[in-house]
Scaffold this active site. Structure first.
Site, mmCIF file in Angstrom:
data_model
loop_
_atom_site.group_PDB
_atom_site.id
_atom_site.type_symbol
_atom_site.label_atom_id
_atom_site.label_comp_id
_atom_site.label_asym_id
_atom_site.label_seq_id
_atom_site.Cartn_x
_atom_site.Cartn_y
_atom_site.Cartn_z
ATOM 1 N N ARG A 264 0.839 -1.208 0.000
ATOM 2 C CA ARG A 264 0.000 0.000 0.000
ATOM 3 C C ARG A 264 0.876 1.260 0.000
ATOM 4 O O ARG A 264 2.099 1.182 0.142
ATOM 5 C CB ARG A 264 -0.937 -0.002 1.226
ATOM 6 C CG ARG A 264 -0.147 -0.167 2.517
ATOM 7 C CD ARG A 264 -0.742 0.509 3.675
ATOM 8 N NE ARG A 264 -0.762 1.932 3.516
ATOM 9 C CZ ARG A 264 0.303 2.736 3.707
ATOM 10 N NH1 ARG A 264 1.487 2.252 4.036
ATOM 11 N NH2 ARG A 264 0.197 4.036 3.548
ATOM 12 N N GLY A 265 0.208 2.431 -0.155
ATOM 13 C CA GLY A 265 0.948 3.695 -0.266
ATOM 14 C C GLY A 265 1.138 3.985 -1.744
ATOM 15 O O GLY A 265 1.582 3.115 -2.506
ATOM 16 N N ALA A 266 0.791 5.218 -2.139
ATOM 17 C CA ALA A 266 0.727 5.538 -3.571
ATOM 18 C C ALA A 266 1.994 5.151 -4.353
ATOM 19 O O ALA A 266 1.909 4.402 -5.336
ATOM 20 C CB ALA A 266 0.393 7.017 -3.742
ATOM 21 N N ASP B 162 -2.448 10.963 -2.792
ATOM 22 C CA ASP B 162 -2.567 9.859 -3.765
ATOM 23 C C ASP B 162 -2.775 10.373 -5.179
ATOM 24 O O ASP B 162 -2.516 9.668 -6.142
ATOM 25 C CB ASP B 162 -3.699 8.928 -3.357
ATOM 26 C CG ASP B 162 -3.310 8.139 -2.122
ATOM 27 O OD1 ASP B 162 -3.433 8.692 -1.006
ATOM 28 O OD2 ASP B 162 -2.819 7.008 -2.267
ATOM 29 N N ASN C 298 -6.293 12.167 -0.624
ATOM 30 C CA ASN C 298 -5.418 11.426 0.290
ATOM 31 C C ASN C 298 -6.326 10.596 1.198
ATOM 32 O O ASN C 298 -7.553 10.664 1.105
ATOM 33 C CB ASN C 298 -4.535 12.394 1.097
ATOM 34 C CG ASN C 298 -3.450 11.653 1.882
ATOM 35 O OD1 ASN C 298 -2.775 10.775 1.338
ATOM 36 N ND2 ASN C 298 -3.279 11.980 3.143
ATOM 37 N N LYS C 299 -5.716 9.832 2.061
ATOM 38 C CA LYS C 299 -6.474 8.943 2.950
ATOM 39 C C LYS C 299 -7.633 9.673 3.623
ATOM 40 O O LYS C 299 -7.483 10.795 4.104
ATOM 41 C CB LYS C 299 -5.509 8.368 3.994
ATOM 42 C CG LYS C 299 -6.130 7.437 5.017
ATOM 43 C CD LYS C 299 -6.888 6.273 4.384
ATOM 44 C CE LYS C 299 -6.021 5.453 3.450
ATOM 45 N NZ LYS C 299 -6.835 4.563 2.567
ATOM 46 N N GLN D 134 -3.608 2.726 9.357
ATOM 47 C CA GLN D 134 -2.240 2.863 8.844
ATOM 48 C C GLN D 134 -1.378 3.724 9.774
ATOM 49 O O GLN D 134 -0.171 3.535 9.846
ATOM 50 C CB GLN D 134 -2.252 3.481 7.435
ATOM 51 C CG GLN D 134 -2.767 2.563 6.342
ATOM 52 C CD GLN D 134 -4.241 2.735 6.099
ATOM 53 O OE1 GLN D 134 -5.001 3.113 6.999
ATOM 54 N NE2 GLN D 134 -4.683 2.459 4.890
ATOM 55 N N ARG E 122 -6.371 -0.589 -8.002
ATOM 56 C CA ARG E 122 -6.850 0.507 -7.140
ATOM 57 C C ARG E 122 -6.948 1.774 -7.994
ATOM 58 O O ARG E 122 -5.997 2.116 -8.696
ATOM 59 C CB ARG E 122 -5.915 0.716 -5.942
ATOM 60 C CG ARG E 122 -5.874 -0.497 -4.996
ATOM 61 C CD ARG E 122 -5.185 -0.169 -3.679
ATOM 62 N NE ARG E 122 -6.023 0.647 -2.809
ATOM 63 C CZ ARG E 122 -5.565 1.228 -1.702
ATOM 64 N NH1 ARG E 122 -4.287 1.112 -1.358
ATOM 65 N NH2 ARG E 122 -6.371 1.945 -0.939
#
Ligand code: MRU
Length: 341
Positions: A49-51, A228, A238-239, A187, A86
């Site tokens: 995970r993570g852009a 992201d 973003n998240k 996260q 995603r």
């Protein structure tokens, strides 16, 4: 392909492996990955995970398949399938676009491998540059609030927003970090707390809904978050929960910065309304799971809304910290992001 080694992704002795981010911080389990289906599953379940990392992990898998002798059609299909895993983080589309370009060459296998090596090494350099630029904004004694996980686990390098925090600490600034736990998948509580502890940076974990009272009490000096996807006008995804922080920051007059590499820019996307937002499984909201097992606390069949990201409008951002420089409201309104490359 040459050996490529990052904190949570590596290509070593002919194998692509990823560190399972869903099991951290209690278990450090690496998964070897040899097929598109395996990598897609790792990405969908947020083990990867993570852009930036999502894009790079997919890229290494495609390069591995190219080395194994996959033909052009198979590689093109792998790229399409991985790109569809995603929808929000544009780094994945950026990487897959570069690989599509490499596929056009006659010596496509070696071009795909060279592109993968370039993207991986480039990310390390981009992280370093934006972290150093962002660290200059941090003052001695700052209390910094951050959301989600944007560290070395989420990139090939030192991270984005958490990279800024790392570099400020490394420069000897006596900082403290408020870590938003980041519901629903935690996260912040699982990964950012873990990375800060590894780096010996003082931090305090909070539930997401505690940020407002901390700000009201004057205990937050700056906010740094990752992104992201950043649209041409500076709006960014973003998240989920990032937008809440930006509104609160505006109300309390606290500088709010977004930190991201150029690979997170989507200048074809005019504004935040055009950013696709991923919706995820309701079970992530009705309970929690991880290395400790799983537990569902909501009533059976509870109706759930679970967007993985939200959009923060440009007007709430004090600065965009990219690897090419720090851009303010005025510069972004003048179209500065359109000219960054
Ligand atoms: O759903 P995730 O964990 O992949 O979301 C990650 C984030 O939102 C990060 O803040 C973002 O990717 C920026 S930086 C690495």
């Amino acid at each position: 392909m040459k050996e490529l080694i990052a904190r949570s992704l590596k290509y070593q002795q002919g194998v692509v492996s990823v560190l399972d981010q869903y099991l951290l911080p209690h278990q450090e389990v690496w998964h070897e990955c040899r097929t598109v289906a395996e990598m897609a599953e790792l990405i969908l379940t947020l083990k990867v995970r993570g852009a930036p990392l999502i894009g790079l992990a997919a890229t290494l898998l495609v390069a591995y398949l190219a080395e194994q002798g996959a033909d052009k059609a198979a590689l093109a299909q792998a790229i399409d399938e991985l790109e569809a895993t995603r929808p929000t983080a544009v780094n994945l589309m950026h990487c897959m676009g570069k690989l599509r370009g490499a596929l056009q060459a006659t010596d496509f296998a070696s071009q795909v491998v060279a592109t993968a090596e370039m993207l991986f090494e480039e990310d390390i350099a981009l992280c370093e540059r934006m972290a150093n630029l962002g660290a200059e904004l941090v003052k001695q004694g700052d209390n910094i609030l951050t959301h989600c996980n944007t560290g070395a686990l989420a990139t090939a390098g030192i991270g984005t927003a958490l990279g800024v925090i790392h570099q400020a600490h490394a420069a000897g600034k006596d900082i403290h970090v408020w870590v938003d736990e980041t519901r629903p998948l935690l996260q912040g509580g699982r990964l950012t707390a873990y990375e800060l502890a590894c780096w010996d940076i003082p931090y305090t974990l909070i539930c997401d809904n505690m940020a407002a009272s901390l700000m009201a009490a004057g205990k937050v000096d700056k906010i740094f978050v990752g992104a992201d996807r950043i649209a041409a006008n500076g709006d960014f995804a973003n998240k989920v929960g990032t937008y809440n922080l930006a509104v609160l920051a505006k109300h309390h007059n606290i500088p709010f910065y977004v930190v991201a590499p150029v690979t997170t820019l989507d200048v074809v996307c005019p504004n935040g309304k055009a950013i696709p937002i991923e919706e995820r499984n309701p079970l992530e909201v009705t309970g929690v799971s991880g290395s400790f097992g799983s537990c569902q606390w909501a009533p059976q069949n509870a109706k759930v809304f679970n967007p993985a990201f939200d959009v923060t409008p440009a007007e709430l951002v004090m600065g965009w910290v990219l690897d090419t420089g720090v851009y303010d409201q005025h510069a972004v309104a003048q179209g500065a992001l359109l000219h960054v490359s």
